[in-house]
Design a protein around this motif. Structure first.
Motif, PDB file in Angstrom:
ATOM      1  N   VAL A 152      -1.137 -17.880-124.625  1.00 20.59           N
ATOM      2  CA  VAL A 152       0.234 -17.753-124.122  1.00 20.59           C
ATOM      3  C   VAL A 152       0.922 -19.109-124.107  1.00 20.59           C
ATOM      4  CG1 VAL A 152       1.640 -17.112-122.137  1.00 20.59           C
ATOM      5  CG2 VAL A 152      -0.321 -15.703-122.777  1.00 20.59           C
ATOM      6  N   ALA A 153       0.231 -20.132-123.604  1.00 19.05           N
ATOM      7  CA  ALA A 153       0.830 -21.466-123.577  1.00 19.05           C
ATOM      8  C   ALA A 153       1.088 -21.978-124.983  1.00 19.05           C
ATOM      9  CB  ALA A 153      -0.081 -22.435-122.818  1.00 19.05           C
ATOM     10  N   SER A 154       0.154 -21.709-125.910  1.00 19.28           N
ATOM     11  CA  SER A 154       0.359 -22.138-127.300  1.00 19.28           C
ATOM     12  C   SER A 154       1.537 -21.414-127.926  1.00 19.28           C
ATOM     13  CB  SER A 154      -0.907 -21.879-128.118  1.00 19.28           C
ATOM     14  OG  SER A 154      -1.982 -22.656-127.653  1.00 19.28           O
ATOM     15  N   ALA A 155       1.665 -20.110-127.630  1.00 21.68           N
ATOM     16  CA  ALA A 155       2.774 -19.334-128.194  1.00 21.68           C
ATOM     17  C   ALA A 155       4.120 -19.855-127.698  1.00 21.68           C
ATOM     18  CB  ALA A 155       2.608 -17.856-127.845  1.00 21.68           C
ATOM     19  N   ILE A 156       4.225 -20.077-126.384  1.00 22.05           N
ATOM     20  CA  ILE A 156       5.490 -20.594-125.828  1.00 22.05           C
ATOM     21  C   ILE A 156       5.774 -21.984-126.372  1.00 22.05           C
ATOM     22  CG2 ILE A 156       6.688 -21.248-123.707  1.00 22.05           C
ATOM     23  CD1 ILE A 156       5.080 -19.119-122.254  1.00 22.05           C
ATOM     24  N   SER A 157       4.731 -22.827-126.398  1.00 22.26           N
ATOM     25  CA  SER A 157       4.902 -24.185-126.926  1.00 22.26           C
ATOM     26  C   SER A 157       5.325 -24.167-128.388  1.00 22.26           C
ATOM     27  CB  SER A 157       3.598 -24.967-126.763  1.00 22.26           C
ATOM     28  OG  SER A 157       3.694 -26.252-127.334  1.00 22.26           O
ATOM     29  N   LEU A 158       4.735 -23.229-129.167  1.00 27.04           N
ATOM     30  CA  LEU A 158       5.072 -23.140-130.583  1.00 27.04           C
ATOM     31  C   LEU A 158       6.505 -22.662-130.786  1.00 27.04           C
ATOM     32  CD1 LEU A 158       3.897 -23.452-133.433  1.00 27.04           C
ATOM     33  CD2 LEU A 158       3.263 -21.038-133.344  1.00 27.04           C
ATOM     34  N   VAL A 159       6.939 -21.692-129.977  1.00 26.82           N
ATOM     35  CA  VAL A 159       8.324 -21.213-130.080  1.00 26.82           C
ATOM     36  C   VAL A 159       9.300 -22.337-129.755  1.00 26.82           C
ATOM     37  CG1 VAL A 159      10.021 -19.662-129.040  1.00 26.82           C
ATOM     38  CG2 VAL A 159       7.752 -18.810-129.625  1.00 26.82           C
ATOM     39  N   LEU A 160       9.010 -23.109-128.695  1.00 26.50           N
ATOM     40  CA  LEU A 160       9.873 -24.243-128.350  1.00 26.50           C
ATOM     41  C   LEU A 160       9.892 -25.281-129.467  1.00 26.50           C
ATOM     42  CD1 LEU A 160       8.938 -24.770-124.590  1.00 26.50           C
ATOM     43  CD2 LEU A 160      11.079 -23.867-125.494  1.00 26.50           C
ATOM     44  N   ALA A 161       8.714 -25.544-130.050  1.00 23.41           N
ATOM     45  CA  ALA A 161       8.636 -26.544-131.120  1.00 23.41           C
ATOM     46  C   ALA A 161       9.415 -26.087-132.348  1.00 23.41           C
ATOM     47  CB  ALA A 161       7.171 -26.815-131.478  1.00 23.41           C
ATOM     48  N   ILE A 162       9.272 -24.798-132.719  1.00 16.64           N
ATOM     49  CA  ILE A 162       9.992 -24.280-133.885  1.00 16.64           C
ATOM     50  C   ILE A 162      11.495 -24.295-133.625  1.00 16.64           C
ATOM     51  CG2 ILE A 162      10.404 -22.211-135.255  1.00 16.64           C
ATOM     52  CD1 ILE A 162       7.466 -21.527-134.956  1.00 16.64           C
ATOM     53  N   TYR A 212      -0.922 -18.652-112.387  1.00 17.76           N
ATOM     54  CA  TYR A 212      -1.036 -18.443-113.834  1.00 17.76           C
ATOM     55  C   TYR A 212       0.275 -18.759-114.536  1.00 17.76           C
ATOM     56  CZ  TYR A 212      -2.167 -16.018-118.205  1.00 17.76           C
ATOM     57  OH  TYR A 212      -2.400 -15.723-119.525  1.00 17.76           O
ATOM     58  N   MET A 213       1.367 -18.268-113.993  1.00 15.80           N
ATOM     59  CA  MET A 213       2.678 -18.479-114.599  1.00 15.80           C
ATOM     60  C   MET A 213       3.061 -19.958-114.565  1.00 15.80           C
ATOM     61  SD  MET A 213       6.368 -16.890-113.482  1.00 15.80           S
ATOM     62  CE  MET A 213       6.343 -17.891-111.984  1.00 15.80           C
ATOM     63  N   ILE A 214       2.857 -20.597-113.424  1.00 15.17           N
ATOM     64  CA  ILE A 214       3.227 -22.008-113.276  1.00 15.17           C
ATOM     65  C   ILE A 214       2.427 -22.883-114.238  1.00 15.17           C
ATOM     66  CG2 ILE A 214       3.168 -23.987-111.716  1.00 15.17           C
ATOM     67  CD1 ILE A 214       5.474 -22.096-111.194  1.00 15.17           C
ATOM     68  N   ILE A 215       1.121 -22.643-114.317  1.00 17.46           N
ATOM     69  CA  ILE A 215       0.272 -23.437-115.203  1.00 17.46           C
ATOM     70  C   ILE A 215       0.680 -23.240-116.657  1.00 17.46           C
ATOM     71  CG2 ILE A 215      -2.089 -23.723-116.054  1.00 17.46           C
ATOM     72  CD1 ILE A 215      -3.060 -23.029-113.255  1.00 17.46           C
ATOM     73  N   THR A 216       0.977 -21.994-117.031  1.00 17.68           N
ATOM     74  CA  THR A 216       1.396 -21.710-118.412  1.00 17.68           C
ATOM     75  C   THR A 216       2.675 -22.446-118.760  1.00 17.68           C
ATOM     76  OG1 THR A 216       0.384 -19.509-118.270  1.00 17.68           O
ATOM     77  CG2 THR A 216       1.974 -19.887-120.045  1.00 17.68           C
ATOM     78  N   VAL A 217       3.653 -22.428-117.870  1.00 14.41           N
ATOM     79  CA  VAL A 217       4.924 -23.114-118.119  1.00 14.41           C
ATOM     80  C   VAL A 217       4.706 -24.615-118.235  1.00 14.41           C
ATOM     81  CG1 VAL A 217       7.185 -23.658-117.135  1.00 14.41           C
ATOM     82  CG2 VAL A 217       6.313 -21.316-117.052  1.00 14.41           C
ATOM     83  N   ILE A 218       3.896 -25.180-117.353  1.00 11.66           N
ATOM     84  CA  ILE A 218       3.652 -26.624-117.387  1.00 11.66           C
ATOM     85  C   ILE A 218       2.972 -27.027-118.687  1.00 11.66           C
ATOM     86  CG2 ILE A 218       2.319 -28.483-116.319  1.00 11.66           C
ATOM     87  CD1 ILE A 218       2.821 -27.189-113.618  1.00 11.66           C
ATOM     88  N   LEU A 219       1.946 -26.278-119.076  1.00 14.20           N
ATOM     89  CA  LEU A 219       1.245 -26.604-120.324  1.00 14.20           C
ATOM     90  C   LEU A 219       2.174 -26.480-121.525  1.00 14.20           C
ATOM     91  CD1 LEU A 219      -2.192 -24.807-119.748  1.00 14.20           C
ATOM     92  CD2 LEU A 219      -1.662 -27.228-119.481  1.00 14.20           C
ATOM     93  N   SER A 220       3.058 -25.487-121.516  1.00 10.84           N
ATOM     94  CA  SER A 220       3.992 -25.303-122.632  1.00 10.84           C
ATOM     95  C   SER A 220       4.968 -26.460-122.722  1.00 10.84           C
ATOM     96  CB  SER A 220       4.756 -23.987-122.467  1.00 10.84           C
ATOM     97  OG  SER A 220       3.857 -22.901-122.390  1.00 10.84           O
ATOM     98  N   LEU A 221       5.473 -26.908-121.575  1.00  9.86           N
ATOM     99  CA  LEU A 221       6.427 -28.016-121.575  1.00  9.86           C
ATOM    100  C   LEU A 221       5.797 -29.313-122.058  1.00  9.86           C
ATOM    101  CD1 LEU A 221       8.352 -27.418-118.217  1.00  9.86           C
ATOM    102  CD2 LEU A 221       9.180 -27.039-120.540  1.00  9.86           C
ATOM    103  N   VAL A 222       4.522 -29.476-121.780  1.00  2.66           N
ATOM    104  CA  VAL A 222       3.843 -30.705-122.197  1.00  2.66           C
ATOM    105  C   VAL A 222       3.416 -30.629-123.665  1.00  2.66           C
ATOM    106  CG1 VAL A 222       1.813 -32.154-121.783  1.00  2.66           C
ATOM    107  CG2 VAL A 222       3.076 -31.196-119.861  1.00  2.66           C
ATOM    108  N   GLY A 223       3.178 -29.422-124.181  1.00  2.00           N
ATOM    109  CA  GLY A 223       2.580 -29.304-125.510  1.00  2.00           C
ATOM    110  C   GLY A 223       3.537 -29.271-126.680  1.00  2.00           C
TER     111      GLY A 223
END
Length: 728
Positions: A152-162, A212-223
């Motif tokens: 999930v974090a990779s998917a959100i991070s990838l969408v933001l990166a794209i 779970y939600m908070i950690i996912t958002v934080i990891l996505s913002l950093v990645g």
């Protein structure tokens, strides 16, 4: 991609990694079924119980243990077959809902209640923790958080990166600057420190869902920043490819161009970066949970298991099975890394040679067809066309096009007229903005059915002048002057109105045909996309039928069987024919051919020139032909424009330019053109001395003056005789 699994067979570590990951994710999906107990089920008498699985002659059993020392929790096996509890499969146990929907009581394995006492002896595959909870069940349930949070974090991070990287690379300018500065903010601080900092700002006591939600958002913002910066550079390069410019010519929205044409070109990078990012996010969640900032009881993750169970070194010494989650986490990390390495090697053709792909006697999967032969096609002469309006519609329907500024065109009005066109670009050189004056007051006109040739050295402003007609210049361009097409002033139209001209009335083919096509689209899908641009309801069968007719008209051999082929399966001449057919697909009236023969050999050049000449006759097609080869231009064109330094040096008919050239630059071009039958031993090949003028610092008078052997002092002035002659 079709050969990916064939390649993975040559990489044993990659195959093992795929098997491990598939197995773990299956365990995660079917966790309630695979685990014998819920993660919170406790057996109070079995604190720190070791694994009790044994294989005997009677089958797989759960052996009974007795506590020897309740302080150190030392256990001893109980002898006797009556203390063996047979492990059965698909046994009834605690009720659960599979996928949260299907009620069930069946578990993959477990023991049945003792017929004598009715008690259920627990099965500890990996042992128990300090509360007597089955470690295997907790690990299986913990994978639901640890493994999904990585995806999930990779998917959100990838969408933001794209999204952000694609926008920055495609639009550039202020958008690029803002996105890059925003990404640099997240990259200034090391990732782990930033994660800990952001998590520590929030409430440490949160329920498992919120955590779970908070950690996912934080990891996505950093990645996302690292991947976004890489994508930005690749998109910035790909957007200059001709097939992307073709998409813009057809009026395809920028968002569709980014996601349908550019992003697929960098799919390999996205696959590899995602594969390597998932274990990083899993490790980050584990670190947060281990430090007490992540998942907390009653929820369970691998990080919380490590945090709770591995509290002291004495625990590891006395109860080594508590280290099992660490081994599992290590296996997942290595599996993703080995798979990522294999994918990186697979998608990098310069890194690994795939020897196992080629079989003896096998031919490469490329088209072996020879050079396409030009086949002229006789078409009945068209009847006299009715009076046309400025938007190309017949007079009775002209009232429907008032928004397109239609007006009746008189017989003497030029088909295309360019008046005092000036195009400049603002670019950043060092710390200052520099204005590049590429075109400095160009005027010309042409009639319907004419072929106009434009010649000159590279940097003379030929392509910039012609791309101004369909308004294809980037955002940093400033265009002045007027362009009239069939009586309509194109420079006054909005972008939406210009889309009714790009591709439909004004076509454009480029110098390198191989770069004019999306390498991931076959030719049939390219034609289907083109036809649907003007007729969204057209079926695939109808589009293919029209495509075959067009390809046959431009002389492509066996067009019906070639629609499934990809661009790399065609020769350069064949691709150029396809490009011409695509321009004709929407009823193109003006075809801009930007050096269409430069990348082709002499034989194919002659075929393309012959094809254009034939299309002029059969379709009354107007053509602007750009080339460095003045002899080739003269053999095809009715009129010729000689450009240099963003100005027209001389213009006239082909006969006038070739036999009665007046301007020294035109004479120099003719002198430097090699003649058939000459040899370097008898005649030295002439060249124009000096360097091409710098458009950032144009000369006030004749731009050719620094290189001209006839230059005089007055040539440096704007009012010189040479300047007047050029203006005339």
């Amino acid at each position: 991609m079709n050969r990916l699994f064939q390649y993975l067979k040559t990489r044993p570590l990659a195959i093992i990694s795929v098997a491990v990951l598939v197995l773990l994710y299956l365990f995660m999906i079917f966790a309630p079924f695979i685990s014998p107990y819920t993660p919170t089920r406790t057996f109070e008498e079995d604190t720190f119980h070791p694994s009790n699985i044994e294989i005997t002659r009677q089958g797989i059993v759960a052996r009974e243990y007795r506590v020897l020392n309740p302080i150190t929790w030392r256990y001893a096996k109980v002898k006797g077959k009556e203390f063996h509890h047979k492990i059965s499969f698909f046994v009834k146990g605690e009720p659960y809902k599979l996928f949260g929907l299907i009620p069930s009581e069946r578990h993959l394995f477990g023991t049945k209640p003792d017929p004598r006492t009715g008690e259920l002896y627990p099965v500890f595959l990996f042992g128990a923790d300090n509360l007597g909870r089955d470690l295997f069940s907790r690990m299986v349930y913990g994978s639901r958080i640890s493994l999904t949070i990585g995806f999930v974090a990779s998917a959100i991070s990838l969408v933001l990166a794209i999204l952000l990287g694609g926008l920055a690379g495609y639009y550039g300018g202020k958008t690029d600057w803002a996105v890059m500065r925003f990404s640099e903010f997240f990259m200034l601080i090391p990732g782990l420190y930033l994660i800990l900092f952001l998590r520590s700002l929030l409430n440490s006591k949160m329920d498992s869902g919120t955590s779970y939600m908070i950690i996912t958002v934080i990891l996505s913002l950093v990645g996302w920043p690292g991947t976004a910066r890489t994508l930005r550079g690749m998109v910035h390069a790909i957007k200059r490819e001709e097939f992307v410019l073709d998409a813009g010519l057809e009026g395809i929205p920028s968002t569709v161009i980014i996601f349908a044409h550019i992003i697929p070109q960098i799919t390999s990078l996205l696959i590899v970066s995602t594969t390597l990012a998932i274990p990083l996010f899993i490790m980050s969640e584990t670190t947060l949970s281990y430090l007490g900032l992540g998942i907390a009881d009653p929820a369970v993750s691998w990080g919380s298991l490590i945090n709770r169970d591995i509290s002291t070194l004495s625990n590891l010494k006395n109860f080594p099975w508590l280290l099992t989650p660490v081994y599992l986490l290590l296996a997942v990390t290595l599996a993703f890394n080995f798979l990522g390495d294999a994918l990186r090697d697979y998608f990098d053709p310069y890194h690994v040679v795939f020897k196992t792909w080629k079989k003896k006697g096998a031919l490469p999967a490329f088209s072996r067809s020879g050079l396409s032969h030009f086949r002229s096609r006789s078409i009945p002469a068209q009847q006299a066309a009715p009076e046309r309006t400025s938007c190309g519609a017949t007079a009775p329907s002209a009232s429907k096009h008032k928004s397109m500024r239609c007006s009746t065109v008189s017989a003497g009005t030029p088909f295309l007229s360019v008046e005092n066109l000036r195009v400049s670009f603002t670019v950043l050189r060092g710390a200052s903005q520099t204005v590049i004056k590429s075109v400095r007051g160009v005027s010309f006109s042409m009639n319907r059915g004419e072929i106009l040739g434009i010649v000159g050295e590279s940097g003379s402003g030929k392509s910039v002048t012609t791309t101004a007609i369909p308004a294809l210049h980037p955002s940093n361009a400033t265009v002045e002057g007027k362009i009239f097409f069939d009586g309509v002033e194109l420079t006054s139209l909005s972008q939406k109105e210009m889309r009714t001209y790009r591709g439909k009335k004004i076509g454009l083919i480029f110098q390198e045909p191989g770069r004019s096509f999306d390498p991931l689209q076959n030719i049939g899908s390219v034609f289907l996309e083109t036809f649907r641009n003007s007729d969204p309801k057209i079926t695939k069968e109808e589009a293919y039928k029209k495509a075959i007719e067009l390809l046959d008209e431009v002389g492509l051999p066996d067009p019906a069987s070639r629609l499934k082929n990809f661009p790399h399966q065609f020769s350069g001449g064949q691709l150029q024919r396809i490009g011409i057919a695509l321009s004709l697909a929407q009823g193109c009236e003006l075809l801009i051919a930007d050096e269409p023969t430069t990348a082709l050999d002499v034989t194919i050049q002659a075929q393309i020139v012959g094809l254009l000449a034939n299309l002029r006759k059969t379709r009354n097609l107007s053509i602007i032909f750009i080339s460095h080869n003045i002899d080739l231009v003269a053999s095809l064109c009715d009129k010729i424009i000689v450009m240099y330094g963003g100005l027209i040096m001389e213009s006239g008919t082909s006969e006038q330019i070739m036999n009665h050239a007046r301007h020294p630059y035109t004479q120099a071009l003719l002198a430097s053109s090699p003649k058939f039958g000459t040899h370097y031993t008898s005649q030295k090949l002439l060249s124009i001395p000096g360097r091409v003028t710098d458009p950032a610092h144009p000369e006030p008078g004749c731009p050719f003056e620094p290189r001209c052997s006839f230059a005089k002092e007055e040539c440096r002035n704007a009012g010189s005789e040479c300047h007047k002659m050029r203006k005339g």
